[in-house]
Every structure is written in structure tokens, then in C-alpha cells.
Design an enzyme around this catalytic site. Structure first.
Site, PDB file in Angstrom:
ATOM      1  N   ASN A  93       0.808  -1.224   0.000  1.00 48.36           N
ATOM      2  CA  ASN A  93       0.000   0.000   0.000  1.00 48.36           C
ATOM      3  C   ASN A  93       0.840   1.274   0.000  1.00 48.36           C
ATOM      4  OD1 ASN A  93      -2.411   1.742   1.025  1.00 48.36           O
ATOM      5  ND2 ASN A  93      -0.893   1.875   2.684  1.00 48.36           N
ATOM      6  N   TYR A 159       2.403   9.478 -11.421  1.00 47.81           N
ATOM      7  CA  TYR A 159       1.481   8.739 -10.551  1.00 47.81           C
ATOM      8  C   TYR A 159       0.590   7.822 -11.402  1.00 47.81           C
ATOM      9  CZ  TYR A 159      -1.868   7.912  -6.749  1.00 47.81           C
ATOM     10  OH  TYR A 159      -2.674   7.315  -5.793  1.00 47.81           O
ATOM     11  N   LYS A 163       0.557   3.686 -11.333  1.00 53.73           N
ATOM     12  CA  LYS A 163      -0.613   2.903 -10.929  1.00 53.73           C
ATOM     13  C   LYS A 163      -1.093   1.993 -12.068  1.00 53.73           C
ATOM     14  CE  LYS A 163      -0.841   4.427  -6.666  1.00 53.73           C
ATOM     15  NZ  LYS A 163      -0.533   3.513  -5.533  1.00 53.73           N
ATOM     16  N   THR A 194      -7.611  10.953   3.371  1.00 55.65           N
ATOM     17  CA  THR A 194      -6.368  10.598   4.083  1.00 55.65           C
ATOM     18  C   THR A 194      -5.429  11.803   4.013  1.00 55.65           C
ATOM     19  OG1 THR A 194      -5.152   9.878   2.134  1.00 55.65           O
ATOM     20  CG2 THR A 194      -6.546   8.212   3.194  1.00 55.65           C
TER      21      THR A 194
HETATM   22  P1  NAD Z   1      -0.848   8.538   3.055  1.00 55.81           P
HETATM   23  O1  NAD Z   1       0.124   9.544   2.583  1.00 55.81           O
HETATM   24  O2  NAD Z   1      -1.790   8.878   4.151  1.00 55.81           O
HETATM   25  O3  NAD Z   1      -0.084   7.201   3.472  1.00 55.81           O
HETATM   26  C1  NAD Z   1       0.946   6.657   2.674  1.00 55.81           C
HETATM   27  C2  NAD Z   1       1.970   6.007   3.585  1.00 55.81           C
HETATM   28  O4  NAD Z   1       2.996   5.428   2.745  1.00 55.81           O
HETATM   29  C3  NAD Z   1       2.671   7.029   4.504  1.00 55.81           C
HETATM   30  O5  NAD Z   1       2.632   6.578   5.850  1.00 55.81           O
HETATM   31  C4  NAD Z   1       4.091   7.082   3.981  1.00 55.81           C
HETATM   32  O6  NAD Z   1       5.074   7.320   4.980  1.00 55.81           O
HETATM   33  C5  NAD Z   1       4.240   5.683   3.378  1.00 55.81           C
HETATM   34  N1  NAD Z   1       5.342   5.635   2.424  1.00 55.81           N
HETATM   35  C6  NAD Z   1       5.597   6.514   1.420  1.00 55.81           C
HETATM   36  N2  NAD Z   1       6.731   6.168   0.795  1.00 55.81           N
HETATM   37  C7  NAD Z   1       7.204   5.066   1.416  1.00 55.81           C
HETATM   38  C8  NAD Z   1       8.356   4.253   1.231  1.00 55.81           C
HETATM   39  N3  NAD Z   1       9.272   4.532   0.297  1.00 55.81           N
HETATM   40  N4  NAD Z   1       8.528   3.177   2.034  1.00 55.81           N
HETATM   41  C9  NAD Z   1       7.627   2.899   3.006  1.00 55.81           C
HETATM   42  N5  NAD Z   1       6.536   3.644   3.240  1.00 55.81           N
HETATM   43  C10 NAD Z   1       6.331   4.718   2.456  1.00 55.81           C
HETATM   44  O7  NAD Z   1      -1.667   8.091   1.761  1.00 55.81           O
HETATM   45  P2  NAD Z   1      -2.943   7.149   1.547  1.00 55.81           P
HETATM   46  O8  NAD Z   1      -3.972   7.981   0.913  1.00 55.81           O
HETATM   47  O9  NAD Z   1      -3.252   6.355   2.748  1.00 55.81           O
HETATM   48  O10 NAD Z   1      -2.350   6.216   0.397  1.00 55.81           O
HETATM   49  C11 NAD Z   1      -2.155   4.827   0.520  1.00 55.81           C
HETATM   50  C12 NAD Z   1      -2.166   4.215  -0.861  1.00 55.81           C
HETATM   51  O11 NAD Z   1      -3.445   4.441  -1.447  1.00 55.81           O
HETATM   52  C13 NAD Z   1      -1.154   4.820  -1.831  1.00 55.81           C
HETATM   53  O12 NAD Z   1      -0.575   3.792  -2.616  1.00 55.81           O
HETATM   54  C14 NAD Z   1      -2.003   5.737  -2.701  1.00 55.81           C
HETATM   55  O13 NAD Z   1      -1.444   5.934  -3.978  1.00 55.81           O
HETATM   56  C15 NAD Z   1      -3.295   4.954  -2.748  1.00 55.81           C
HETATM   57  N6  NAD Z   1      -4.484   5.732  -3.101  1.00 55.81           N
HETATM   58  C16 NAD Z   1      -4.888   6.767  -2.320  1.00 55.81           C
HETATM   59  C17 NAD Z   1      -6.026   7.475  -2.684  1.00 55.81           C
HETATM   60  C18 NAD Z   1      -6.560   8.628  -1.854  1.00 55.81           C
HETATM   61  O14 NAD Z   1      -7.471   9.325  -2.341  1.00 55.81           O
HETATM   62  N7  NAD Z   1      -6.077   8.864  -0.652  1.00 55.81           N
HETATM   63  C19 NAD Z   1      -6.722   7.138  -3.850  1.00 55.81           C
HETATM   64  C20 NAD Z   1      -6.274   6.074  -4.612  1.00 55.81           C
HETATM   65  C21 NAD Z   1      -5.144   5.375  -4.232  1.00 55.81           C
END
Ligand code: NAD
Length: 255
Positions: A93, A159, A163, A194
């Protein structure tokens, strides 16, 4: 409502578990009895997730890990092997959004960083996850993609490409792993409330209204709504599902 306990004593790895969707998923697995390994490059973030799990009488092992660094990923898996000897489920994730710029303005460094976290990081983790799961001929992996894996997003080329890549990687890996009993799927969330989205909407003041206008349900998902889907894809109700993509987007991609 009675609480289901589908993951009692199952060992589950969640990357990016120090925030947002990863934290909500770690808490959900722990509530259902799993031994949760929470990994994130943000040490304070994983410590906070671990504290929340322990407060609810769950079991958590917090690990600082950078998924872009193969040696850091290997250390994580050495710890999983020495502590538990096996891995039952993984949710890849960890992800970053990267800067929002047109390709002509984007730097090669930011392209490399986004691809390295969002795509290579999933690949590095999957190599280790599959090695462990193959030993027991069982397991599930869920990869976090996005609706940006299915649609183009202007200003977000790295991005979007990363994906799309996660979906391709998921399908190829699922074909390889089906013969030894491991299921691999991907999730495509729409807009989820988030810290990632909070950063984006802070930098772009009109963004929240336009994201909601694009979402037929006219709201963001909660991280828990995504966590429920990860548990379903990992659990005993989805045993014929592999190589698939589950879209959870309030209707965005139905347009
Ligand atoms: P977030 O920023 O709240 O959490 C992401 C986490 O990933 C953070 O804790 C960060 O420290 C960690 N991270 C980043 N780079 C890292 C690395 N190199 N090694 C280890 N950890 C690392 O974001 P989120 O919204 O919870 O996103 C989680 C996933 O969901 C991501 O892959 C994001 O692309 C995907 N996503 C999010 C959304 C949204 O709207 N929030 C939509 C679609 C997909």
C-alpha cells in the site's frame, strides 16, 4: 453486529501502515485477530499505528522500512521469517502522490521517485512475499493501485503511469502464482480522505470541490471503506478471485 474474526493468528504485512489507508487496514486486520506487521518509512507513523493496535488488545510488530531500498525490504522479511516463520497475507500500500506538474515541467528526479515508491516498491516486496508464500503454497497479496491505474490524470503522469504499472504487475504475478496457490489482486480506490488527499487539496484550493463533483456519490471514501475491501480480498470469501481489480470509487469510473 457481531465482530468477525477471520484472521486469527494469520501473519499479515501492510506497507505504508503509518498513515491513511494502511493504518485503517492494519487496525481492521488486528481487530479480526491477525498478527500484524506494520511497515512504513515514517517511524513515528508506524509507532502510532502500533500503539492504537495494542490499545485495542491486538498484536503488532512495527518496522521502519523504505520499500524503494531492496536491502531495507530484505531486512523486513528477515524479521518476519525470524519472528513468525511465515507470511499469510500482504497489502502493498505504500505510495506517494508526487508533485502535480505537466510533463514538460516535471523533473526526472520526481518521475524516478514516484515510480520507485509506487511501482518498484511493490515489485521488491512481492519478490519476498511470494518467496515466503510459495513455501506454504498459500497466501494472498493485495496491491494498492488507484483509479489513476484506469484513467489518465492530467498533471499526474508519473502517478498515473505507476498505478497503471501496478495493475499490469498484479496480473502477470497472479498468472505465475495461481499454480502454487497464491492469489494476487489489486484495488483501485477513488478519492479517500487521508493525509495524501489533504496535502493535495491544501496545495490546490479548488481541488476538493472538483474531486467531489467528479464522484457520483459526491463524497470521499473513508479509509475504513477501503480496509473492508482489502480484508475481503484477503479472506475466505474471495477464494476464486485472482488477477482481478476491485474498483472502489463512489462511481467515478462508471461515467
Ligand atoms: P498517506 O500519505 O496517508 O499514506 C501513505 C503512507 O505510505 C505514509 O505513511 C508514507 O510514509 C508511506 N510511504 C511513502 N513512501 C514510502 C516508502 N518509500 N517506504 C515505506 N513507506 C512509504 O496516503 P494514503 O492515501 O493512505 O495512500 C495509501 C495508498 O493508497 C497509496 O498507494 C495511494 O497511492 C493509494 N491511493 C490513495 C487514494 C486517496 O485518495 N487517498 C486514492 C487512490 C489510491
Amino acid at each position: 453486529m457481531t465482530m468477525e474474526r477471520r484472521f486469527i493468528n494469520r501473519v499479515v504485512l501492510i506497507t505504508g501502515a503509518g498513515s491513511g489507508i494502511g493504518r485503517a487496514t492494519a487496525l481492521a486486520f488486528a481487530r479480526e485477530g491477525a498478527q500484524v506487521v506494520i511497515a512504513d518509512r515514517n517511524e513515528l507513523g508506524v509507532q502510532e499505528t502500533a500503539a492504537q493496535i495494542l490499545k485495542n488488545q491486538g498484536s503488532a510488530l512495527a518496522m521502519t522500512c523504505d520499500v524503494t531500498a531492496p536491502e531495507s525490504v530484505q531486512k523486513l522479511f528477515q524479521k518476519i521469517e525470524s519472528e513468525f516463520g511465515a507470511l499469510d497475507h500482504a497489502f502493498n500500500n505504500a505510495g506517494i502522490e508526487g508533485p502535480s506538474t505537466e510533463i514538460t515541467e516535471a523533473t526526472i528526479a520526481s518521475w524516478n521517485e514516484v515510480l520507485s515508491v509506487n511501482l518498484s516498491g511493490v515489485f521488491f516486496c512481492m519478490k519476498e512475499e511470494l518467496r515466503l508464500m510459495r513455501l506454504k503454497s498459500q497466501g494472498t497479496i493485495v496491491n494498492c493501485a488507484s483509479i489513476a491505474g484506469l484513467r489518465g490524470f492530467s498533471g499526474m503522469a508519473a502517478y498515473t503511469a505507476s498505478k497503471h504499472g501496478v495493475l499490469g504487475l498484479t496480473k502477470a504475478a497472479a498468472l505465475e502464482a495461481a499454480r502454487y496457490g497464491v492469489r494476487i489482486t489489486a484495488l483501485c480506490p477513488g478519492v479517500v480522505k487521508t493525509p495524501m488527499i489533504e496535502r493535495y487539496t491544501k496545495d490546490h484550493p479548488d481541488a476538493e470541490a472538483s474531486l467531489l463533483a467528479e464522484t457520483p456519490m459526491n463524497r470521499m471514501a473513508s479509509p475504513d471503506e477501503i480496509a473492508h475491501a482489502v480484508l475481503w480480498l484477503s479472506g475466505p470469501e474471495s477464494t476464486f478471485v485472482t488477477g482481478s481489480t476491485l474498483v472502489i470509487d463512489g462511481g467515478w469510473c462508471a461515467k
